[in-house]
Design a protein around this motif. Structure first.
Motif, PDB file in Angstrom:
ATOM      1  N   ARG A  61       0.816  -1.222   0.000  1.00 60.45           N
ATOM      2  CA  ARG A  61       0.000   0.000   0.000  1.00 60.45           C
ATOM      3  C   ARG A  61       0.850   1.273   0.000  1.00 60.45           C
ATOM      4  N   ARG A  62       1.854   1.349   0.861  1.00 62.37           N
ATOM      5  CA  ARG A  62       2.633   2.581   0.975  1.00 62.37           C
ATOM      6  C   ARG A  62       3.439   2.852  -0.292  1.00 62.37           C
ATOM      7  N   TYR A  64       2.713   1.790  -3.264  1.00 67.93           N
ATOM      8  CA  TYR A  64       1.748   2.133  -4.307  1.00 67.93           C
ATOM      9  C   TYR A  64       1.407   3.621  -4.251  1.00 67.93           C
ATOM     10  N   GLU A  65       1.149   4.128  -3.053  1.00 68.66           N
ATOM     11  CA  GLU A  65       0.792   5.541  -2.922  1.00 68.66           C
ATOM     12  C   GLU A  65       1.955   6.442  -3.341  1.00 68.66           C
ATOM     13  N   GLY A  69       1.728   8.842  -6.718  1.00 69.60           N
ATOM     14  CA  GLY A  69       1.887  10.283  -6.593  1.00 69.60           C
ATOM     15  C   GLY A  69       3.023  10.837  -7.429  1.00 69.60           C
ATOM     16  N   LEU A  97      -7.448  -0.302   0.670  1.00 71.91           N
ATOM     17  CA  LEU A  97      -7.541   0.484  -0.569  1.00 71.91           C
ATOM     18  C   LEU A  97      -8.802   0.066  -1.322  1.00 71.91           C
ATOM     19  N   PRO A 100      -8.881   2.761  -5.891  1.00 66.11           N
ATOM     20  CA  PRO A 100      -7.601   3.236  -6.431  1.00 66.11           C
ATOM     21  C   PRO A 100      -7.820   4.164  -7.625  1.00 66.11           C
ATOM     22  N   TRP A 102      -5.270   5.353  -9.664  1.00 61.65           N
ATOM     23  CA  TRP A 102      -4.309   5.125 -10.742  1.00 61.65           C
ATOM     24  C   TRP A 102      -4.895   4.089 -11.704  1.00 61.65           C
TER      25      TRP A 102
END
Length: 201
Positions: A61-62, A64-65, A69, A97, A100, A102
């Motif tokens: 998750r981290r 991915y964020e 960004g 999540l 999403p 993206w």
């Protein structure tokens, strides 16, 4: 699909904040950006080629964020990394999540091990994990990694999350490739090979 991990790691095992400081995702990490100055053209060519051969990406998750960004807002698709990340399917191992933003992202919100095994069961291709420290540890613990690319950066960072915990599973590794880049980064490609053998005295 073959599941591969690619990790930039310092000599003392740190993998956190290799590209730069991020006070929200890496609170308290004051020494971010330790890898970037040592990536010469040859090392970057290897990274570009790695992304280009991906058929899909798997993130924690981290990470991915962080990637969404930075890479997800870029439109220069001729860049090998930007093009790969913005056109190939992306999977996130996350139960939180739900929406999403993206494009081409799927959240693996159920049983992540079953979902990843299903992806790996596809007949061909490469499912790549970049960074994603916690996910990489979990994948290794669950015998889901087929190959590991370790880019060992010649620096001792002295703080931050390390690739391997103080206590964790023991894993034998077969070295299948090795390379040294001009500024001292070394590439070690390993395949997990069961449990290590221990000497008896």
């Amino acid at each position: 699909m073959k599941l591969t991990t690619t990790t930039q790691v310092s000599v003392d095992g740190v993998m956190q904040a290799n590209g730069g400081r991020h006070p929200i995702l890496d609170p308290g990490m004051e020494r971010g950006g330790w890898a970037r100055p040592l990536f010469d053209n040859e090392a970057m060519t290897f990274v570009d080629q790695t992304y280009q051969r991906a058929d899909a990406f798997l993130f924690g998750r981290r990470t991915y964020e962080l990637f969404a960004g930075y890479w997800g807002v870029r439109e220069d698709l001729e860049n090998p990394i930007v093009g790969a990340l913005n056109t190939k399917p992306k999977y996130v191992a996350s139960t939180t999540l739900t929406d999403p933003q993206w494009a081409n992202t799927t959240a693996l919100s159920g049983d992540p091990a079953a979902a990843i095994r299903e992806l790996k069961a596809k007949p061909a291709g490469e499912l790549q994990v970049h960074g994603s420290a916690i996910l990489t540890r979990w994948l290794l613990e669950n015998d889901l990694v087929d190959e590991m690319n370790l880019l060992i950066v010649p620096v001792v960072v002295g703080q931050g999350m390390r690739m391997f915990p103080d206590t964790g599973p023991d894993i034998a590794l077969d070295l299948v490739d090795s390379q040294v880049f001009p500024k001292g980064i070394t590439l070690q490609v390993y395949r997990p090979a069961g449990r290590p053998q221990y000497a008896t005295t």
